[in-house]
Design a protein around this motif. Structure first.
Motif, PDB file in Angstrom:
ATOM      1  N   SER A   4      34.237  29.382  47.887  1.00  8.04           N
ATOM      2  CA  SER A   4      33.964  30.090  46.743  1.00  8.04           C
ATOM      3  C   SER A   4      32.705  31.154  46.996  1.00  8.04           C
ATOM      4  O   SER A   4      31.756  30.708  47.624  1.00  8.04           O
ATOM      5  CB  SER A   4      33.762  29.004  45.616  1.00  8.04           C
ATOM      6  N   PHE A   5      32.753  32.004  46.095  1.00  6.40           N
ATOM      7  CA  PHE A   5      31.673  33.079  45.900  1.00  6.40           C
ATOM      8  C   PHE A   5      31.778  33.602  44.659  1.00  6.40           C
ATOM      9  O   PHE A   5      32.863  33.644  44.126  1.00  6.40           O
ATOM     10  CB  PHE A   5      31.979  34.122  47.018  1.00  6.40           C
ATOM     11  N   PRO A   6      30.760  33.986  44.156  1.00  9.75           N
ATOM     12  CA  PRO A   6      30.824  34.777  42.744  1.00  9.75           C
ATOM     13  C   PRO A   6      31.635  35.866  42.706  1.00  9.75           C
ATOM     14  O   PRO A   6      31.859  36.585  43.760  1.00  9.75           O
ATOM     15  CB  PRO A   6      29.183  34.880  42.508  1.00  9.75           C
ATOM     16  N   ASN A   7      32.055  36.021  41.698  1.00  3.96           N
ATOM     17  CA  ASN A   7      33.002  37.322  41.496  1.00  3.96           C
ATOM     18  C   ASN A   7      31.831  38.696  40.863  1.00  3.96           C
ATOM     19  O   ASN A   7      32.203  39.174  39.873  1.00  3.96           O
ATOM     20  CB  ASN A   7      33.987  37.115  40.182  1.00  3.96           C
ATOM     21  N   PHE A  54      41.824  46.988  37.834  1.00  2.00           N
ATOM     22  CA  PHE A  54      41.385  46.354  39.028  1.00  2.00           C
ATOM     23  C   PHE A  54      40.025  45.809  38.913  1.00  2.00           C
ATOM     24  O   PHE A  54      39.699  44.570  39.427  1.00  2.00           O
ATOM     25  CB  PHE A  54      41.344  47.600  40.266  1.00  2.00           C
ATOM     26  N   CYS A  55      39.242  46.520  38.477  1.00  4.06           N
ATOM     27  CA  CYS A  55      37.805  45.879  38.342  1.00  4.06           C
ATOM     28  C   CYS A  55      36.917  46.278  37.024  1.00  4.06           C
ATOM     29  O   CYS A  55      37.214  47.626  36.698  1.00  4.06           O
ATOM     30  CB  CYS A  55      36.836  46.120  39.562  1.00  4.06           C
ATOM     31  N   LEU A 143      35.723  41.942  39.952  1.00  6.91           N
ATOM     32  CA  LEU A 143      37.232  41.920  40.024  1.00  6.91           C
ATOM     33  C   LEU A 143      38.025  41.442  38.634  1.00  6.91           C
ATOM     34  O   LEU A 143      37.314  40.464  38.096  1.00  6.91           O
ATOM     35  CB  LEU A 143      37.725  41.445  41.334  1.00  6.91           C
ATOM     36  N   LYS A 144      38.945  41.857  38.406  1.00  6.24           N
ATOM     37  CA  LYS A 144      39.956  41.261  37.429  1.00  6.24           C
ATOM     38  C   LYS A 144      40.628  39.950  38.021  1.00  6.24           C
ATOM     39  O   LYS A 144      40.509  39.600  39.367  1.00  6.24           O
ATOM     40  CB  LYS A 144      41.019  42.047  36.986  1.00  6.24           C
TER      41      LYS A 144
END
Length: 182
Positions: A4-7, A54-55, A143-144
């Motif tokens: 896990s890593f932040p978005n 997309f983002c 990101l979405k």
């Protein structure tokens, strides 16, 4: 072990020689999105960064407010200088008028000279106003949901594949042949 890593992705550029295919369209790209602590990164075209599907950019409100405040202070300072210059010119003109009350011809020449002087200054002012720095592109994105979960799945699958390769390298992983007879 869960991945896990932040978005939160930071947009960075690499050299043209280090360009790799875009993760979405496979065209060569020098733009990279990187998570904090470099846990995840991927190449993406700059055009995809503008795509709302997309983002979305993460805007630092404090930085934007500070930038606007700085621009306003610079504008106020510039206007003050302009005003002071106009006041100085006005005083100089008044002094010249007192000295040259009887000479109408010289006044006409001075007015023409002043008009010539004003034109380049006005051009400079309009150039300065038009030369306002274009707004910087946002550097931080999120990101979405669909793309973010795709990145998480990809990292998770890579981690599982790595673990499986390590297990296959270990000879104790496979069962041993029975030693006693039946």
């Amino acid at each position: 072990m869960s991945v896990s890593f932040p978005n939160v992705y930071t947009h960075r550029k690499v050299a043209d020689t280090a360009s790799k295919p875009c993760e979405l369209c496979y065209k060569p790209s020098t733009s990279v999105l990187v998570t904090p602590e470099n846990k995840d990164f991927f190449f993406v075209c700059p055009g995809h960064l503008k795509d709302k599907g997309f983002c979305s950019p993460i805007i630092d409100e404090a930085a934007v407010a500070a930038k606007k405040k700085k621009e306003m202070e610079a504008e106020i300072e510039r206007v003050k200088k302009e005003f002071e210059e106009k006041q100085k010119k006005k005083k100089e003109k008044e002094k010249e008028k007192e000295k040259e009350k009887g000479k109408e011809k010289e006044k006409d020449k001075n007015k023409k000279d002043d008009e010539k002087d004003k034109n380049p200054e006005e051009k400079k002012k309009t150039d300065e106003a038009g030369a306002v720095a274009p707004e910087e592109e946002p550097r931080i994105f999120s990101l979405k949901k669909a793309f973010y979960s795709q990145r998480l799945d990809k990292k998770r699958n890579a981690e599982i594949a790595k673990r499986n390769r390590e297990r296959l390298q270990n000879p104790d992983f496979f069962p041993s042949v029975p030693k006693d007879l039946p």
